[in-house]
Write a protein that holds these residues in place. Structure first.
Motif, PDB file in Angstrom:
ATOM      1  N   ALA A  63       0.802  -1.218   0.000  1.00  0.00           N
ATOM      2  CA  ALA A  63       0.000   0.000   0.000  1.00  0.00           C
ATOM      3  C   ALA A  63       0.835   1.269   0.000  1.00  0.00           C
ATOM      4  O   ALA A  63       0.388   2.302  -0.494  1.00  0.00           O
ATOM      5  CB  ALA A  63      -0.933   0.004   1.214  1.00  0.00           C
ATOM      6  N   SER A  64       2.056   1.211   0.553  1.00  0.00           N
ATOM      7  CA  SER A  64       2.859   2.433   0.657  1.00  0.00           C
ATOM      8  C   SER A  64       4.285   2.085   1.039  1.00  0.00           C
ATOM      9  O   SER A  64       4.583   0.948   1.400  1.00  0.00           O
ATOM     10  CB  SER A  64       2.266   3.380   1.707  1.00  0.00           C
ATOM     11  N   VAL A  65       5.144   3.097   0.964  1.00  0.00           N
ATOM     12  CA  VAL A  65       6.484   3.007   1.542  1.00  0.00           C
ATOM     13  C   VAL A  65       6.632   4.165   2.522  1.00  0.00           C
ATOM     14  O   VAL A  65       5.961   5.185   2.411  1.00  0.00           O
ATOM     15  CB  VAL A  65       7.630   3.041   0.492  1.00  0.00           C
ATOM     16  N   CYS A  66       7.485   3.980   3.504  1.00  0.00           N
ATOM     17  CA  CYS A  66       7.720   5.010   4.516  1.00  0.00           C
ATOM     18  C   CYS A  66       8.453   6.191   3.885  1.00  0.00           C
ATOM     19  O   CYS A  66       9.489   5.989   3.248  1.00  0.00           O
ATOM     20  CB  CYS A  66       8.551   4.444   5.656  1.00  0.00           C
ATOM     21  N   PRO A  67       7.943   7.406   4.037  1.00  0.00           N
ATOM     22  CA  PRO A  67       8.617   8.569   3.460  1.00  0.00           C
ATOM     23  C   PRO A  67      10.056   8.745   3.960  1.00  0.00           C
ATOM     24  O   PRO A  67      10.920   9.183   3.209  1.00  0.00           O
ATOM     25  CB  PRO A  67       7.744   9.746   3.906  1.00  0.00           C
ATOM     26  N   ASP A  68      10.324   8.361   5.215  1.00  0.00           N
ATOM     27  CA  ASP A  68      11.666   8.501   5.777  1.00  0.00           C
ATOM     28  C   ASP A  68      12.588   7.343   5.406  1.00  0.00           C
ATOM     29  O   ASP A  68      13.798   7.431   5.614  1.00  0.00           O
ATOM     30  CB  ASP A  68      11.598   8.610   7.301  1.00  0.00           C
ATOM     31  N   ASP A  69      12.014   6.252   4.894  1.00  0.00           N
ATOM     32  CA  ASP A  69      12.796   5.063   4.521  1.00  0.00           C
ATOM     33  C   ASP A  69      12.103   4.398   3.339  1.00  0.00           C
ATOM     34  O   ASP A  69      11.340   3.444   3.510  1.00  0.00           O
ATOM     35  CB  ASP A  69      12.891   4.102   5.706  1.00  0.00           C
ATOM     36  N   PRO A  70      12.329   4.883   2.113  1.00  0.00           N
ATOM     37  CA  PRO A  70      11.609   4.386   0.940  1.00  0.00           C
ATOM     38  C   PRO A  70      11.875   2.921   0.593  1.00  0.00           C
ATOM     39  O   PRO A  70      11.270   2.392  -0.330  1.00  0.00           O
ATOM     40  CB  PRO A  70      12.079   5.297  -0.197  1.00  0.00           C
ATOM     41  N   ASP A  71      12.749   2.261   1.336  1.00  0.00           N
ATOM     42  CA  ASP A  71      12.954   0.828   1.128  1.00  0.00           C
ATOM     43  C   ASP A  71      11.988   0.011   1.989  1.00  0.00           C
ATOM     44  O   ASP A  71      11.829  -1.183   1.788  1.00  0.00           O
ATOM     45  CB  ASP A  71      14.404   0.447   1.461  1.00  0.00           C
ATOM     46  N   MET A  72      11.299   0.655   2.936  1.00  0.00           N
ATOM     47  CA  MET A  72      10.394  -0.032   3.854  1.00  0.00           C
ATOM     48  C   MET A  72       8.952   0.119   3.366  1.00  0.00           C
ATOM     49  O   MET A  72       8.402   1.214   3.360  1.00  0.00           O
ATOM     50  CB  MET A  72      10.535   0.547   5.259  1.00  0.00           C
ATOM     51  N   TYR A 121       5.359  -4.759   7.642  1.00  0.00           N
ATOM     52  CA  TYR A 121       6.361  -4.077   6.832  1.00  0.00           C
ATOM     53  C   TYR A 121       7.343  -5.085   6.254  1.00  0.00           C
ATOM     54  O   TYR A 121       7.636  -6.104   6.860  1.00  0.00           O
ATOM     55  CB  TYR A 121       7.136  -3.065   7.690  1.00  0.00           C
ATOM     56  N   ILE A 122       7.849  -4.758   5.076  1.00  0.00           N
ATOM     57  CA  ILE A 122       8.905  -5.551   4.447  1.00  0.00           C
ATOM     58  C   ILE A 122       9.797  -4.609   3.650  1.00  0.00           C
ATOM     59  O   ILE A 122       9.323  -3.598   3.109  1.00  0.00           O
ATOM     60  CB  ILE A 122       8.343  -6.672   3.540  1.00  0.00           C
ATOM     61  N   ARG A 123      11.049  -4.926   3.596  1.00  0.00           N
ATOM     62  CA  ARG A 123      11.987  -4.123   2.797  1.00  0.00           C
ATOM     63  C   ARG A 123      11.854  -4.508   1.324  1.00  0.00           C
ATOM     64  O   ARG A 123      11.843  -5.693   0.986  1.00  0.00           O
ATOM     65  CB  ARG A 123      13.413  -4.327   3.273  1.00  0.00           C
TER      66      ARG A 123
END
Length: 122
Positions: free
Chosen positions: A47-56, A72-74
């Motif tokens: 659904a999304s990636v973390c803005p502070d960690d776009p690999d998460m 969460y998954i990388r």
């Protein structure tokens, strides 16, 4: 990560920023962007990636033999997965026509069926 296009990465990041703003209002807007599959029976509804960690990435995860769950998954971890034939994770082409329900609705359905099942309205 050749399976994930720049456009999809940008869409996931935009969704992550939108979700971060919704979190501040105690709301959810976690609509799935894509489904990733692995031939071993595992799947991820992202659904999304973390803005502070776009690999998460955040979404509904179902590892073969396990129970589907939100988490969460990388993306780099997904990119490195291979089955015994060397085939990696790929985007599910059927998802383009699926309904965009909140990822929590998909999680509720997965709790009943034991798998991630896409929903279609005809």
């Amino acid at each position: 990560m050749d399976w994930l296009t720049d456009a999809l990465k940008e869409e996931l990041l935009t969704a992550g920023k939108r979700q971060a703003e919704a979190d501040a209002r105690a709301e959810s807007c976690a609509l799935p962007i894509l489904t990733c599959l692995r031939l071993s029976g595992s799947s991820w509804l992202l659904a999304s990636v973390c803005p502070d960690d776009p690999d998460m990435a955040y979404g509904l995860c179902h590892v073969a033999g396990g129970v589907p769950e939100l988490g969460y998954i990388r993306l780099s971890e997904l990119a490195g997965l291979r089955n015994s034939n060397g085939i990696g994770v790929f985007e599910d082409p059927m998802f383009k026509n699926a309904d965009r329900l909140d990822v929590r609705r998909y999680a509720d359905m997965a709790a009943i069926t034991g798998q991630i099942a896409l929903h279609y309205t005809y």
